[in-house]
Enzyme design. Sequence first.
Site, PDB file in Angstrom:
ATOM      1  N   ASP B 351       1.927   4.020  -3.579  1.00 38.31           N
ATOM      2  CA  ASP B 351       1.949   2.888  -4.487  1.00 38.31           C
ATOM      3  C   ASP B 351       0.958   1.821  -4.020  1.00 38.31           C
ATOM      4  O   ASP B 351       0.905   1.498  -2.831  1.00 38.31           O
ATOM      5  CB  ASP B 351       3.378   2.320  -4.514  1.00 38.31           C
ATOM      6  CG  ASP B 351       3.542   1.190  -5.489  1.00 38.31           C
ATOM      7  OD1 ASP B 351       3.311   1.428  -6.681  1.00 38.31           O
ATOM      8  OD2 ASP B 351       3.904   0.075  -5.064  1.00 38.31           O
ATOM      9  N   GLU B 388      -2.559   5.488  -5.662  1.00 39.96           N
ATOM     10  CA  GLU B 388      -2.680   4.582  -6.799  1.00 39.96           C
ATOM     11  C   GLU B 388      -3.772   3.610  -6.358  1.00 39.96           C
ATOM     12  O   GLU B 388      -3.525   2.696  -5.566  1.00 39.96           O
ATOM     13  CB  GLU B 388      -1.371   3.832  -7.063  1.00 39.96           C
ATOM     14  CG  GLU B 388      -1.443   2.984  -8.321  1.00 39.96           C
ATOM     15  CD  GLU B 388      -0.185   2.132  -8.557  1.00 39.96           C
ATOM     16  OE1 GLU B 388       0.176   1.932  -9.715  1.00 39.96           O
ATOM     17  OE2 GLU B 388       0.416   1.658  -7.581  1.00 39.96           O
TER      18      GLU B 388
END
Lengths: 115, 700
Positions: B351, B388
Amino acid sequence: MTLDLARSSLNGWQVVTITGQIDSKTVSLLRDFLAKEVKIDEPLALELSGVPFMSSAGLRTMLTLERQTKSHGVDLALLGLRSEIADTMKVTGFYQYFTNYESASSLPSKSEPST
Amino acid sequence: MIERIDGLPTNIINGYKVRPGKPLPFGVSHVPNGLNFSAYTSAGTGCTLVLFSRGVLEPFAEIEFPKSYRIGDVFCMIVFDLDYEDLEYGYRIDGPFQPEAGHRFNKECILMDPYTKLVSGRDVWGEEPDWNAQIYHYRSRVSFDDFDWEDDSPLEFPPEDLLIYEAHVRGFTKSASAKVAHPGTYAGLAEKIPYLKRLGINAIELMPIFEFDEFENSRIHPETGEKLYNYWGYSTLGFFAPKAAYAATGRHGMQVDELKQLVKNLHSNGIEVILDVVFNHTAEGNENGPTLSFKGLDNKTYYMLTPEGYYFNFSGTGNTLNCNNPIVRSLVLDCLRYWASEYHIDGFRFDLASILGRDPLGYPLSNPPLLESLAFDPILSACKLIAEAWDAGGLYQVGSFPAFGRWSEWNGKYRDCLRKFLKGDAAQVGELAQRVQGSPDLYQSSGRTPATSINFITCHDGFTLADLTSFNEKHNSSNGEDNRDGGNDNHSWNCGAEGWTDNAGILALRQKQMMNAFALLLTSRGVPMFVMGDEFGRSQQGNNNAYCLDSSLSWVDWLQLKANHQLFDFVTSLIAFRKSHPCLRVNKFDTTITTIGLPSSSFHGTSAWSPDWSQESRQLAWMFCLDGIGTGNSDVDLVYVIANMAPSTSWFSCPELPNGLRWCVAFNTGDPAGPVLKHEATVDKHGLLVGERSVIIMTA
């Protein structure tokens, strides 16, 4: 915390009846009893209908026992396992290693020659 | 057997037998007759081990580490004769409270061990603690890492063969419509494995399962007054500990075994497990947030701080983990090694991964040591590493994420382009050609391959596919932030009415648009990914940021599977098609001519070999060709995709084929008889009509 343990024989099985909760506080009692009272190279059945809860430590002791009996080529059976414990054993992967019977009367006789 | 000397105590403190411990491994580990506790603090001046019985409010013992039990910056001690199944522990660290110097020591706080493998305190989802009486909420525990994996090992599928399904453990089966014995748990997910196999995916990406606190959100639902949750879990408490409340057995502390059993079951059914991991920040927030672990252990080491001692906020959540500090780097590496080796995890999605490439002052590094360490780590060498590739501080690295030959990326540019093309925006065709090839414009020049690109149109973050075709605007009022939260650049189109409608024409168009999306996603080179429930049209009623909604709005409604079985059948057929056509999974950028005289990839328009690259074009066709496959009747695999996003029907001619080959239609989203052709229809050699806003997929 106590655990009541008793040994009997039935149709060629050693039957250990356990009453009480099996967890880290009592599991050593079970281990000691099994080491002293049970022949590891003869069929063994654990009567568990009086066991309301088995913790992680208890389940691990069961699995260790399964490995020991397996290495000696003898059967290990669980009798009267309560549904809550069976459910925990299923979702955590322990259940698949054991043969379960409703009660001692369901145990196949070990006295008769296998066919 | 000879008894080890280090199995015997050397001191007694407060009635407890102890001896000097070993600094490594950090955390708690089993040693003969006892437990070894090891805690790092560089600026702390003293450390006390605090011991609790399970669930008891007050500790039963506090044992201060003697000065001689400190090696370098590590306090380590072996404590004997503890009932480690019933044990919960934490630390008190003494030291200065000087925020301007980066120090926030507070001996009053009992701190969770950052290396703990098991956390108690949030064992059952939504079961509120006693907020006033509880002095230690998130309690470190001792785990058993003795799971019997038998012959299981990570599956190590080639990355180009992956079909990733993003799922939330709780939301996947929490609805009663899931009809599982253990809704919302690892066990519940395991019960749905036959469904996942039927769908055909071969990798499941689990949204965060590291321990977090679902009560972290303080907002309330503006209409119902109900407490809102941190439902998604992007706020890590314990990096080494699985979320207990996701386990049916969490109340018994058996989440480790339950999760491992799930992984084992998934593997035995040919499904890899990828974890969505959040290393960019923690649950401790900024200077106003609680002191739970890192802040009290060594704030200056673990967090990026301004020169004044405030928290940098590149994560948008209050703090930023100081990932390129060597201590933190080791923690991240230890953590991932643990999950890869102890849980047999196949890959990780990071993330806001761009934060992992920033230096302690927040500047992007050209050669980030953490990313390099992960790329070359021997234990992680077969794990998928997916970034990401952006953060909340403005760093956007899609196409330029420091890859070290290993990292792939969530391709946000693929998502945006495909969405715009699908809704009929102008000026998309040129970029679309790049995206469906695996984005060579982003990855080819740096020697990366199509599988670098994780292609997606939807994920947990943003509209579901059904909502992408049903809403022009987000509808997030349920989140309690007056609809301010969530992105506004959704590139969505409601097909004629906002939200619910009974207009048959609009509903049919939405259905076709969802099929169009899947058709393009599953015929693109690169790695396709979609979010749970999209395969049968799951809606969140226009909420594009359902992070806080633990309700039927965000749970999968399995009744929808029956209601939209047409879409599900279409997706399963497309997945099977992708698996049987290796030309869609080629993992190199190749424009060479194959042995049958056709290029590996080529683009076309209404006339074969003549794509219309103009700004007004909304039509593109492409052909993928692979030779040397050595299977079936032909040595060549061919797929031709025609995407007509114009609002009118058009005639498309098709490329001529050699060797008596003929084009056959396998899928036509514009066919009123159904999008999946039961018997592939041979195409007239001159071409075929393609309906408005339709995709046709052909093979030869």
